[in-house]
Design a protein around this motif. Structure first.
Motif, PDB file in Angstrom:
ATOM      1  N   ASP A 129       0.802  -1.260  -0.055  1.00 28.35           N
ATOM      2  CA  ASP A 129       0.020  -0.116  -0.077  1.00 28.35           C
ATOM      3  C   ASP A 129       0.870   1.140  -0.011  1.00 28.35           C
ATOM      4  N   VAL A 130       1.252   1.708  -1.168  1.00 29.84           N
ATOM      5  CA  VAL A 130       2.071   3.063  -1.222  1.00 29.84           C
ATOM      6  C   VAL A 130       1.469   4.299  -0.750  1.00 29.84           C
ATOM      7  N   GLU A 131       0.249   4.472  -0.419  1.00 32.10           N
ATOM      8  CA  GLU A 131      -0.246   5.394   0.183  1.00 32.10           C
ATOM      9  C   GLU A 131       0.107   5.423   1.736  1.00 32.10           C
ATOM     10  N   ARG A 132       0.293   4.224   2.293  1.00 35.06           N
ATOM     11  CA  ARG A 132       0.460   4.085   3.858  1.00 35.06           C
ATOM     12  C   ARG A 132       1.950   4.215   3.827  1.00 35.06           C
ATOM     13  N   PHE A 133       2.604   3.413   2.846  1.00 36.57           N
ATOM     14  CA  PHE A 133       4.346   3.181   3.051  1.00 36.57           C
ATOM     15  C   PHE A 133       4.711   4.087   1.919  1.00 36.57           C
ATOM     16  N   SER A 134       5.509   5.258   2.405  1.00 37.84           N
ATOM     17  CA  SER A 134       5.740   6.331   1.386  1.00 37.84           C
ATOM     18  C   SER A 134       6.882   7.086   2.263  1.00 37.84           C
ATOM     19  N   PRO A 135       7.782   7.637   1.225  1.00 34.47           N
ATOM     20  CA  PRO A 135       8.861   8.463   1.837  1.00 34.47           C
ATOM     21  C   PRO A 135       8.439   9.421   2.622  1.00 34.47           C
ATOM     22  N   PRO A 136       9.156  10.047   3.735  1.00 31.60           N
ATOM     23  CA  PRO A 136       8.929  11.203   4.404  1.00 31.60           C
ATOM     24  C   PRO A 136       9.215  12.480   3.838  1.00 31.60           C
ATOM     25  N   ALA A 216       5.790   4.664  10.262  1.00 26.28           N
ATOM     26  CA  ALA A 216       6.604   5.548  11.140  1.00 26.28           C
ATOM     27  C   ALA A 216       7.738   5.112  11.175  1.00 26.28           C
ATOM     28  N   VAL A 217       7.956   3.938  11.448  1.00 27.53           N
ATOM     29  CA  VAL A 217       9.614   3.394  11.777  1.00 27.53           C
ATOM     30  C   VAL A 217      10.091   3.268  10.394  1.00 27.53           C
ATOM     31  N   TYR A 218       9.716   2.996   9.449  1.00 30.36           N
ATOM     32  CA  TYR A 218      10.367   3.151   7.990  1.00 30.36           C
ATOM     33  C   TYR A 218      10.654   4.451   7.669  1.00 30.36           C
ATOM     34  N   ARG A 219       9.602   5.308   7.908  1.00 28.80           N
ATOM     35  CA  ARG A 219       9.967   6.749   7.549  1.00 28.80           C
ATOM     36  C   ARG A 219      11.223   7.112   8.281  1.00 28.80           C
ATOM     37  N   GLY A 220      11.412   6.863   9.639  1.00 30.30           N
ATOM     38  CA  GLY A 220      12.580   7.307  10.350  1.00 30.30           C
ATOM     39  C   GLY A 220      13.771   6.679  10.022  1.00 30.30           C
ATOM     40  N   LEU A 221      14.089   5.253   9.505  1.00 23.11           N
ATOM     41  CA  LEU A 221      15.117   4.634   9.199  1.00 23.11           C
ATOM     42  C   LEU A 221      15.774   5.061   7.857  1.00 23.11           C
ATOM     43  N   THR A 222      17.006   5.061   7.802  1.00 26.11           N
ATOM     44  CA  THR A 222      17.746   5.575   6.730  1.00 26.11           C
ATOM     45  C   THR A 222      18.130   4.211   5.861  1.00 26.11           C
TER      46      THR A 222
END
Length: 325
Positions: A129-136, A216-222
């Motif tokens: 779901d690329v609306e939910r999982f997207s770059p910050p 939120a975790v994925y958006r924070g991790l580089t």
């Protein structure tokens, strides 16, 4: 479209659970089973039996026990069409292959899984779901919001146990941690009682436990390290890529179908900590490289691995079932 019901008999939430829920919401379809989110449309087994007697229905199983139940339902109600997704990438047992041969349609996640199954099957990879999982908009701010400290994050997401390979990052971090100012290394995932001793051996890494807000975790991790010794597919990998993380993954047989090494992520031999350290040194010393690879990964997921594409492929498969009536 002919009514579709997915089966989910497993008592715990897993990656398959999230897959079933995501697909059911978008199709839409109903689900029979346990450990499901409250917003998923449910149908009891008794209601499913009554529906099968009333008219055609597609019953989609995801595990051998569910497939056996679906075949039993079809034996009593010939209008039932049985679809089986085999989520594992390895070679099935003779029992699983025997059951799978009796399904009206089979689905696997990768091309390699077709060879292992040894039966005709549709390749329908999991989608994100690329609306939910997207770059910050601001990864630094997203990392800060996690409250871990430092300016950049690297981590592993998944249940903490030996098969997930978290010790690769722990050993790499014992070498890299002292010379990577600003970086913090974390583990996100459930630790069961059985593996508490194993988790204590991963002390160089900060363990955050199981978190609800994974986007939120994925958006924070580089950088996301995926050191698993085996995976059926890995939604974690694709969710991280969709979120713009630079993924460094153990080179499982099907991962080259998902990652172009050095372009949309990096691959290393599972357990080869020296190779992992070599990859991470370059990324941690120059985060711009990791960010560029993450942008490429996010674009790749949007082009090839979306939930919309997966659901459309399943709709076409179910339409074929309707023509068989």
């Amino acid at each position: 479209m002919i009514p579709v019901v997915h089966l989910h008999f497993h008592g715990r939430r897993t990656g398959v659970t999230r897959h079933v829920e995501d697909v059911a919401r978008l199709l839409p379809a109903e689900v029979t089973g346990r450990a499901l989110s409250p917003d998923v449309r449910r149908i009891s087994w008794r209601e499913l039996v009554a529906r099968a007697r009333a008219g055609p229905v597609v019953v989609h199983a995801h595990r051998p026990l569910e497939l056996l139940a679906a075949l039993h339902l079809r034996w009593h109600n010939p209008s039932v069409r049985v679809v089986f997704t085999r989520h594992s990438a390895g070679r099935p047992s003779r029992w699983t292959r025997t059951l799978a041969r009796r399904a009206d349609a089979r689905v696997v996640l990768t091309r390699g899984a077709v060879r292992e199954l040894g039966l005709p099957a549709d390749v329908v990879p999991h989608g994100v779901d690329v609306e939910r999982f997207s770059p910050p908009a601001d990864r630094g701010a997203a990392w800060k919001a996690l409250g871990v400290g430092g300016s950049h994050g690297i981590g592993v997401v998944g249940r903490i146990r030996p098969s997930k390979g978290q010790e690769d990052l722990a050993r790499a971090w014992s070498v890299l941690g002292a010379r990577t100012a600003g970086w913090r290394a974390i583990l996100v995932g459930l630790v069961t009682r059985r593996w508490r001793g194993y988790a204590r051996g991963l002390e160089p890494l900060e363990q955050l436990g199981e978190l609800e807000d994974m986007p939120a975790v994925y958006r924070g991790l580089t950088v996301l390290v995926q050191p698993s010794r085996s995976e059926s597919f890995s939604l974690v990998l694709l969710e991280a890529m969709a979120s713009g993380c630079c993924v460094v993954a153990a080179a499982l047989p099907h991962y080259p179908e998902l990652i172009e090494n050095g372009v949309s992520g990096f691959l290393y031999s599972a357990g080869d900590v020296t190779a992992l350290v070599g990859i991470l040194e370059g990324l941690l010393s120059g985060p711009a490289r990791a960010e560029a690879v993450g942008r490429t990964a996010a674009a790749e997921v949007r082009a090839r691995w979306t939930l919309d594409r997966e659901v459309e492929a399943l709709r076409q498969l179910y339409a074929r079932m309707e023509r068989f009536r």
